[in-house]
Design a protein around this motif. Structure first.
Motif, PDB file in Angstrom:
ATOM      1  N   SER A  99      43.009  41.668  39.698  1.00 18.86           N
ATOM      2  CA  SER A  99      43.471  40.476  40.209  1.00 18.86           C
ATOM      3  C   SER A  99      42.765  39.351  39.796  1.00 18.86           C
ATOM      4  O   SER A  99      43.430  38.216  39.943  1.00 18.86           O
ATOM      5  CB  SER A  99      43.400  40.970  41.833  1.00 18.86           C
ATOM      6  OG  SER A  99      42.079  40.777  41.984  1.00 18.86           O
ATOM      7  N   ARG A 100      41.568  39.402  39.364  1.00 21.63           N
ATOM      8  CA  ARG A 100      40.921  38.442  38.805  1.00 21.63           C
ATOM      9  C   ARG A 100      40.676  38.343  37.400  1.00 21.63           C
ATOM     10  O   ARG A 100      40.599  37.226  36.624  1.00 21.63           O
ATOM     11  CB  ARG A 100      39.423  38.652  39.460  1.00 21.63           C
ATOM     12  CG  ARG A 100      39.244  38.821  40.823  1.00 21.63           C
ATOM     13  CD  ARG A 100      37.842  38.920  41.218  1.00 21.63           C
ATOM     14  NE  ARG A 100      37.701  39.198  42.769  1.00 21.63           N
ATOM     15  CZ  ARG A 100      37.285  38.120  43.612  1.00 21.63           C
ATOM     16  NH1 ARG A 100      37.356  37.013  42.877  1.00 21.63           N
ATOM     17  NH2 ARG A 100      37.382  38.211  44.762  1.00 21.63           N
ATOM     18  N   ASN A 101      40.782  39.298  36.666  1.00 23.49           N
ATOM     19  CA  ASN A 101      40.684  39.194  35.187  1.00 23.49           C
ATOM     20  C   ASN A 101      41.269  40.206  34.591  1.00 23.49           C
ATOM     21  O   ASN A 101      40.930  41.406  34.277  1.00 23.49           O
ATOM     22  CB  ASN A 101      39.274  39.250  34.599  1.00 23.49           C
ATOM     23  CG  ASN A 101      39.176  38.980  33.217  1.00 23.49           C
ATOM     24  OD1 ASN A 101      39.901  38.894  32.421  1.00 23.49           O
ATOM     25  ND2 ASN A 101      37.865  38.529  32.950  1.00 23.49           N
ATOM     26  N   LEU A 102      42.507  40.114  33.906  1.00 24.04           N
ATOM     27  CA  LEU A 102      43.508  41.060  33.464  1.00 24.04           C
ATOM     28  C   LEU A 102      42.807  41.608  32.160  1.00 24.04           C
ATOM     29  O   LEU A 102      43.098  42.852  31.779  1.00 24.04           O
ATOM     30  CB  LEU A 102      45.015  40.490  33.374  1.00 24.04           C
ATOM     31  CG  LEU A 102      45.833  41.479  32.806  1.00 24.04           C
ATOM     32  CD1 LEU A 102      46.002  42.698  33.918  1.00 24.04           C
ATOM     33  CD2 LEU A 102      47.172  40.874  32.862  1.00 24.04           C
ATOM     34  N   GLU A 103      42.327  40.986  31.335  1.00 25.01           N
ATOM     35  CA  GLU A 103      41.754  41.248  30.141  1.00 25.01           C
ATOM     36  C   GLU A 103      40.560  42.270  30.141  1.00 25.01           C
ATOM     37  O   GLU A 103      40.546  43.146  29.561  1.00 25.01           O
ATOM     38  CB  GLU A 103      41.417  39.963  29.096  1.00 25.01           C
ATOM     39  CG  GLU A 103      42.712  39.249  28.754  1.00 25.01           C
ATOM     40  CD  GLU A 103      42.102  37.842  28.025  1.00 25.01           C
ATOM     41  OE1 GLU A 103      41.006  37.715  27.704  1.00 25.01           O
ATOM     42  OE2 GLU A 103      42.984  37.023  27.565  1.00 25.01           O
ATOM     43  N   LEU A 104      39.644  41.836  31.249  1.00 29.33           N
ATOM     44  CA  LEU A 104      38.610  42.799  31.657  1.00 29.33           C
ATOM     45  C   LEU A 104      39.146  44.144  32.045  1.00 29.33           C
ATOM     46  O   LEU A 104      38.488  44.986  31.639  1.00 29.33           O
ATOM     47  CB  LEU A 104      37.831  42.145  32.521  1.00 29.33           C
ATOM     48  CG  LEU A 104      36.506  42.971  33.051  1.00 29.33           C
ATOM     49  CD1 LEU A 104      35.633  43.244  31.733  1.00 29.33           C
ATOM     50  CD2 LEU A 104      35.403  41.936  33.887  1.00 29.33           C
ATOM     51  N   ALA A 105      40.261  43.978  32.687  1.00 30.79           N
ATOM     52  CA  ALA A 105      40.754  45.329  33.451  1.00 30.79           C
ATOM     53  C   ALA A 105      41.505  46.193  32.389  1.00 30.79           C
ATOM     54  O   ALA A 105      41.636  47.342  32.822  1.00 30.79           O
ATOM     55  CB  ALA A 105      41.484  45.010  34.667  1.00 30.79           C
ATOM     56  N   ALA A 106      41.686  45.698  31.191  1.00 24.00           N
ATOM     57  CA  ALA A 106      42.422  46.619  30.356  1.00 24.00           C
ATOM     58  C   ALA A 106      41.861  48.088  30.129  1.00 24.00           C
ATOM     59  O   ALA A 106      42.370  49.003  30.219  1.00 24.00           O
ATOM     60  CB  ALA A 106      42.843  45.985  29.062  1.00 24.00           C
ATOM     61  N   GLU A 107      40.386  48.135  29.682  1.00 25.59           N
ATOM     62  CA  GLU A 107      39.811  49.218  29.286  1.00 25.59           C
ATOM     63  C   GLU A 107      39.760  49.967  30.475  1.00 25.59           C
ATOM     64  O   GLU A 107      39.448  51.340  30.401  1.00 25.59           O
ATOM     65  CB  GLU A 107      38.659  48.890  28.615  1.00 25.59           C
ATOM     66  CG  GLU A 107      37.644  47.857  29.293  1.00 25.59           C
ATOM     67  CD  GLU A 107      36.290  47.679  28.489  1.00 25.59           C
ATOM     68  OE1 GLU A 107      35.893  48.261  27.668  1.00 25.59           O
ATOM     69  OE2 GLU A 107      35.474  46.587  29.019  1.00 25.59           O
ATOM     70  N   TYR A 108      39.551  49.570  31.602  1.00 21.10           N
ATOM     71  CA  TYR A 108      39.346  50.185  32.873  1.00 21.10           C
ATOM     72  C   TYR A 108      40.661  50.939  33.126  1.00 21.10           C
ATOM     73  O   TYR A 108      40.363  52.054  33.663  1.00 21.10           O
ATOM     74  CB  TYR A 108      38.681  49.436  34.332  1.00 21.10           C
ATOM     75  CG  TYR A 108      37.330  48.781  33.872  1.00 21.10           C
ATOM     76  CD1 TYR A 108      36.364  49.536  34.374  1.00 21.10           C
ATOM     77  CD2 TYR A 108      37.199  47.650  33.132  1.00 21.10           C
ATOM     78  CE1 TYR A 108      35.107  48.923  34.380  1.00 21.10           C
ATOM     79  CE2 TYR A 108      35.702  47.192  33.001  1.00 21.10           C
ATOM     80  CZ  TYR A 108      34.900  48.150  33.759  1.00 21.10           C
ATOM     81  OH  TYR A 108      33.262  47.381  33.637  1.00 21.10           O
ATOM     82  N   LEU A 109      41.805  50.022  33.051  1.00 23.20           N
ATOM     83  CA  LEU A 109      43.081  50.982  33.168  1.00 23.20           C
ATOM     84  C   LEU A 109      43.186  52.066  32.386  1.00 23.20           C
ATOM     85  O   LEU A 109      44.099  52.921  32.748  1.00 23.20           O
ATOM     86  CB  LEU A 109      44.022  49.736  32.893  1.00 23.20           C
ATOM     87  CG  LEU A 109      44.118  48.892  34.009  1.00 23.20           C
ATOM     88  CD1 LEU A 109      45.240  47.824  33.689  1.00 23.20           C
ATOM     89  CD2 LEU A 109      44.615  49.308  35.374  1.00 23.20           C
ATOM     90  N   LEU A 110      42.547  52.011  31.281  1.00 27.21           N
ATOM     91  CA  LEU A 110      42.973  53.219  30.113  1.00 27.21           C
ATOM     92  C   LEU A 110      42.121  54.412  30.718  1.00 27.21           C
ATOM     93  O   LEU A 110      42.422  55.548  30.672  1.00 27.21           O
ATOM     94  CB  LEU A 110      42.300  52.768  28.838  1.00 27.21           C
ATOM     95  CG  LEU A 110      42.439  54.081  27.811  1.00 27.21           C
ATOM     96  CD1 LEU A 110      43.780  54.097  27.617  1.00 27.21           C
ATOM     97  CD2 LEU A 110      41.765  53.390  26.737  1.00 27.21           C
ATOM     98  N   MET A 111      40.931  54.165  31.419  1.00 30.56           N
ATOM     99  CA  MET A 111      40.207  55.217  31.971  1.00 30.56           C
ATOM    100  C   MET A 111      40.751  55.626  33.248  1.00 30.56           C
ATOM    101  O   MET A 111      40.629  56.891  33.571  1.00 30.56           O
ATOM    102  CB  MET A 111      38.603  54.912  32.259  1.00 30.56           C
ATOM    103  CG  MET A 111      37.547  55.691  32.993  1.00 30.56           C
ATOM    104  SD  MET A 111      37.537  57.259  32.037  1.00 30.56           S
ATOM    105  CE  MET A 111      36.494  56.875  30.672  1.00 30.56           C
ATOM    106  N   ALA A 112      41.454  54.748  33.984  1.00 35.93           N
ATOM    107  CA  ALA A 112      42.154  55.435  35.203  1.00 35.93           C
ATOM    108  C   ALA A 112      43.268  56.312  34.819  1.00 35.93           C
ATOM    109  O   ALA A 112      43.420  57.221  35.264  1.00 35.93           O
ATOM    110  CB  ALA A 112      42.605  54.106  36.022  1.00 35.93           C
ATOM    111  N   ALA A 113      43.908  55.829  33.841  1.00 40.94           N
ATOM    112  CA  ALA A 113      44.992  56.838  33.111  1.00 40.94           C
ATOM    113  C   ALA A 113      44.521  58.242  32.813  1.00 40.94           C
ATOM    114  O   ALA A 113      44.923  59.129  33.070  1.00 40.94           O
ATOM    115  CB  ALA A 113      45.766  56.059  32.072  1.00 40.94           C
TER     116      ALA A 113
END
Length: 284
Positions: A97-111
């Protein structure tokens, strides 16, 4: 007879509410462009994201995942995927919700966590040799252990004193001597000076045949006498071209012997400059 009532001075007028004093005596809240402010402005706007406080800072998805596991005292070899994945998604949703570019690699780990959890829900499949399938968490555990080792090694390296951060290089000012140091005379310079002397000697040579016994030691004494009481003598002035080539040769050998015995110094101001001879310094 009654005394008159004493005259009373008029009372000063009461200060008006909200009036600004003429003299500022350290009571202003702030200064704006040099002007004092005695009250907070009513139209002050502070953006919602002007100040953000991060209680925990992570260097990547593996760092966050390792933090959640260690914080809950989970066994890294037996990770409860449901609880860890739930906590991980809460943090990812916050940074997305704050930084979408920073969350990209975290989303990959979540998947990846959701995939591992899904594979754990399915019945395990045996391999062709009849062995049981590998734990879906094995690859993740291996990556977490390697990352933790590298993180601990980096922390130990950071504790080592570093130049510019923990220690500084000592600097001592040393005043250089004001006396100039002349460059050393090499063999090529002596050869060139000798050739020049021989060329000039041939111009004034005589055809008188004589036999003269020449002594190197005697000419060494002659050279030392010429240098006595003089600071510098030009190299060419030590040779008497009128006496012929044999005398020049003996004088040149005498100069070399004196330089070899460190009785004289040969110097020149710079390359290709005239060569000068002086008596060597003899300490008292």
């Amino acid at each position: 007879m009654t005394r008159p009532a004493p005259a009373t001075l008029p009372e000063p007028p009461a200060p008006e509410l909200g009036a600004m004093p003429d003299v500022v005596d350290q009571v202003a809240l702030a200064r704006l462009y040099g002007e004092p402010l005695f009250a907070m402005p009513t139209d002050l706007y502070i953006p919602p994201d002007a100040l953000e406080v991060f209680l925990e800072a992570f260097e990547g998805p593996l760092d966050l995942l390792l933090y959640l596991i260690r914080k809950q005292n989970f066994n890294i070899l037996d990770i409860p995927m449901a609880g860890v994945t739930r906590q991980y998604l809460v943090y990812v949703e916050e940074i997305r919700s704050r930084n979408l570019e920073l969350a990209a690699e975290y989303l990959l780990m979540a998947a990846m966590l959701i995939e591992i959890k899904s594979r754990m829900l399915l019945p395990p499949k045996k391999s062709a040799e009849g062995q049981e399938a590998e734990d879906p968490r094995a690859e993740l555990v291996r990556r977490l252990l390697e990352y933790e080792q590298m993180k601990l090694a980096a922390a130990r390296l950071n504790e080592v004193p570093q130049l510019g951060r923990d220690v500084w290089r000592a600097e001592v000012y040393i005043e250089q001597s004001l006396q100039p140091r002349f460059p050393d005379v090499n063999v090529a310079d002596l050869q060139e000076a000798w050739r020049d002397i021989v060329r000039r000697a041939k111009l004034v040579q005589h055809h008188k045949i004589t036999r003269e016994e020449l002594s190197v030691r005697e000419h060494m004494s002659v050279v030392l006498k010429r240098l006595q009481g003089r600071k510098f003598v030009e190299f060419e002035q030590l040779f008497d071209a009128a006496r012929g080539v044999p005398v020049l040769i003996v004088t040149f050998i005498a100069v070399l012997e004196l330089a070899k015995e460190a009785l004289i110094d040969l110097t020149q101001a710079e390359a290709f400059a005239p060569i000068y001879v002086r008596l060597a310094y003899q300490p008292a």
